[in-house]
Write an enzyme that holds these catalytic residues in place. Structure first.
Site, mmCIF file in Angstrom:
data_model
loop_
_atom_site.group_PDB
_atom_site.id
_atom_site.type_symbol
_atom_site.label_atom_id
_atom_site.label_comp_id
_atom_site.label_asym_id
_atom_site.label_seq_id
_atom_site.Cartn_x
_atom_site.Cartn_y
_atom_site.Cartn_z
ATOM 1 N N ASN A 13 0.865 -1.185 0.000
ATOM 2 C CA ASN A 13 0.000 0.000 0.000
ATOM 3 C C ASN A 13 0.899 1.230 0.000
ATOM 4 O O ASN A 13 1.470 1.591 1.026
ATOM 5 C CB ASN A 13 -0.885 -0.026 1.260
ATOM 6 C CG ASN A 13 -1.758 1.221 1.375
ATOM 7 O OD1 ASN A 13 -1.809 2.034 0.456
ATOM 8 N ND2 ASN A 13 -2.431 1.373 2.499
ATOM 9 N N LYS A 15 0.090 4.250 -0.418
ATOM 10 C CA LYS A 15 -0.564 5.447 0.127
ATOM 11 C C LYS A 15 -0.311 6.660 -0.804
ATOM 12 O O LYS A 15 -0.301 6.497 -2.017
ATOM 13 C CB LYS A 15 -0.085 5.693 1.561
ATOM 14 C CG LYS A 15 -0.282 4.439 2.429
ATOM 15 C CD LYS A 15 -0.130 4.676 3.885
ATOM 16 C CE LYS A 15 -0.338 3.367 4.639
ATOM 17 N NZ LYS A 15 -0.316 3.519 6.072
ATOM 18 N N HIS A 99 -9.757 1.254 4.510
ATOM 19 C CA HIS A 99 -8.523 1.527 5.258
ATOM 20 C C HIS A 99 -8.816 2.507 6.400
ATOM 21 O O HIS A 99 -9.612 3.436 6.238
ATOM 22 C CB HIS A 99 -7.452 2.094 4.320
ATOM 23 C CG HIS A 99 -6.097 2.081 4.954
ATOM 24 N ND1 HIS A 99 -5.704 3.033 5.868
ATOM 25 C CD2 HIS A 99 -5.064 1.201 4.855
ATOM 26 C CE1 HIS A 99 -4.483 2.748 6.280
ATOM 27 N NE2 HIS A 99 -4.075 1.645 5.676
ATOM 28 N N GLU A 101 -7.216 4.921 7.521
ATOM 29 C CA GLU A 101 -6.950 6.330 7.222
ATOM 30 C C GLU A 101 -8.139 6.952 6.503
ATOM 31 O O GLU A 101 -8.410 8.152 6.650
ATOM 32 C CB GLU A 101 -5.651 6.439 6.393
ATOM 33 C CG GLU A 101 -4.434 6.187 7.277
ATOM 34 C CD GLU A 101 -3.201 5.695 6.551
ATOM 35 O OE1 GLU A 101 -3.172 5.717 5.307
ATOM 36 O OE2 GLU A 101 -2.260 5.261 7.244
ATOM 37 N N GLU A 181 -5.700 -4.701 10.603
ATOM 38 C CA GLU A 181 -4.730 -3.632 10.800
ATOM 39 C C GLU A 181 -5.107 -2.823 12.040
ATOM 40 O O GLU A 181 -5.892 -1.868 11.943
ATOM 41 C CB GLU A 181 -4.722 -2.684 9.596
ATOM 42 C CG GLU A 181 -4.333 -3.344 8.293
ATOM 43 C CD GLU A 181 -3.748 -2.336 7.314
ATOM 44 O OE1 GLU A 181 -2.655 -2.593 6.817
ATOM 45 O OE2 GLU A 181 -4.374 -1.294 7.083
ATOM 46 N N GLY A 187 1.918 2.693 10.724
ATOM 47 C CA GLY A 187 2.851 3.811 10.542
ATOM 48 C C GLY A 187 3.506 4.264 11.830
ATOM 49 O O GLY A 187 4.117 5.331 11.875
ATOM 50 N N SER A 227 2.988 -1.588 10.475
ATOM 51 C CA SER A 227 4.430 -1.565 10.740
ATOM 52 C C SER A 227 5.114 -2.894 10.424
ATOM 53 O O SER A 227 6.037 -3.312 11.114
ATOM 54 C CB SER A 227 4.707 -1.143 12.191
ATOM 55 O OG SER A 227 4.243 0.175 12.410
ATOM 56 N N GLY A 248 2.724 -1.001 4.386
ATOM 57 C CA GLY A 248 2.704 0.418 4.028
ATOM 58 C C GLY A 248 4.115 0.945 3.810
ATOM 59 O O GLY A 248 4.704 0.770 2.743
ATOM 60 N N GLY A 249 4.670 1.573 4.823
ATOM 61 C CA GLY A 249 5.962 2.248 4.705
ATOM 62 C C GLY A 249 7.050 1.385 4.077
ATOM 63 O O GLY A 249 7.773 1.843 3.183
HETATM 64 P P1 PGA Z 1 2.436 0.658 7.675
HETATM 65 O O1 PGA Z 1 1.007 0.785 6.959
HETATM 66 O O2 PGA Z 1 3.053 -0.646 7.207
HETATM 67 O O3 PGA Z 1 3.211 1.861 7.229
HETATM 68 O O4 PGA Z 1 2.181 0.629 9.154
HETATM 69 C C1 PGA Z 1 0.192 -0.331 6.776
HETATM 70 C C2 PGA Z 1 -1.113 0.090 6.137
HETATM 71 O O5 PGA Z 1 -1.619 1.149 6.501
HETATM 72 O O6 PGA Z 1 -1.671 -0.611 5.280
#
Ligand code: PGA
Length: 282
Positions: A13, A15, A99, A101, A181, A187, A227, A248-249
């Protein structure tokens, strides 16, 4: 054919990162570093980068699927700035919905997410449905109840495609995956434990059973997200209940993706050999 073995899925992802000028190159770099035929790989760039990533991944073997990060709950109409499921056909095969967010920033509710899933399914997109509790909800002992309620609300009244349709139309990839999640882990660098994630995967499967999915021979993968890195992926994939990750990251870094997918391939191969819990040696 009913597939009893759940696939191992690693979804990236991205983002709100990358541009149409650089997304294709990054996608190709990740594809080259993660060429594991036993792992289902999905890259989800921003809408405006979908075409660049699709073109960059055309002909790559083993194939890497492209996913969108959102879809609108109506098919067409006066919705300025929105993107419908029909518009995604030809650009993306998968879509992330719900998601946290978007629940936080766009006020998405389970009812709205339910409508998005219907649109995505009608357009034959594979769906990654995100669920997960906030820190205050976990502190209140409400984590399981929250996740149960999200899964039930987001999937209420939605039927799995028939098994025959799944083979013909949906191919090898699952029509639906659920990403657990926990919001406090996204994040933040503070991941859940493998055991916590596995316990919640059981809750999710239980809820899917209540909704009638298990009765239809469903093998819906449950992913962990929050994470995830190459250093901690082994803890999650050592759990037979966890079928992959939404990253994500770390998904913007080819080195990280190489480590994550290499570890996922160990699990995928072990499952194929009938051993669901390979040593988390990687
Ligand atoms: P993250 O994000 O790995 O940066 O924590 C995961 C996600 O939001 O899908």
């Amino acid at each position: 054919m009913i597939r009893l073995m759940r696939p191992v899925v690693i979804a990236a992802n991205w983002k709100m990162h990358t541009t149409p000028a650089d997304a294709g190159e990054l996608a190709r770099a990740i594809a080259a570093r993660t060429a594991e035929p036993d792992v289902t790989r999905v890259i989800c760039p921003p809408f405006v980068c979908l075409a660049a990533v699709r073109d960059a991944l055309a002909g790559v073997a083993p194939p890497v699927a492209v996913g969108a990060q959102n879809v609108h709950h109506e098919l067409a109409g006066a919705f300025t700035g929105e993107v419908s499921a029909a518009m995604l056909r030809g650009l993306a095969e998968w879509v992330i919905v719900g998601h946290s967010e978007r629940r936080r920033d766009a006020g998405e509710t389970d009812e709205l997410i339910n409508r998005k899933i219907r649109q995505a399914k009608d357009a034959l997109l594979h769906v990654i449905l995100c669920v997960g509790e906030r820190l205050d909800e976990r502190a209140d002992g409400q984590a399981e109840a929250v996740v149960r309620c999200q899964v039930a609300g987001c999937l209420a009244g939605i039927e799995a495609p028939s098994l025959a349709d799944r083979d013909v139309v949906w191919g090898d990839a699952p029509w639906l995956a659920i990403a657990y999640e926990p919001v406090w882990a996204i994040g933040t660098g503070r991941n859940a434990t493998g055991a916590d994630a596995a316990a919640m995967a059981d809750v999710i499967r239980d809820t899917l059973g209540d909704l009638g999915f298990a009765a239809r021979g469903e093998t819906i993968p449950v992913l962990y997200g929050g994470s995830v890195t190459s250093a901690n992926i082994g803890e999650f994939l050592a759990e037979p209940a966890i079928d992959g990750a939404l990253v994500g990251g770390a998904s913007l870094k080819p080195d990280e993706m190489a480590g994550i997918v290499a570890r996922a391939a160990l699990t995928a191969r072990a499952r194929r050999a009938g051993n669901p819990t390979p040593d988390a040696a990687a």
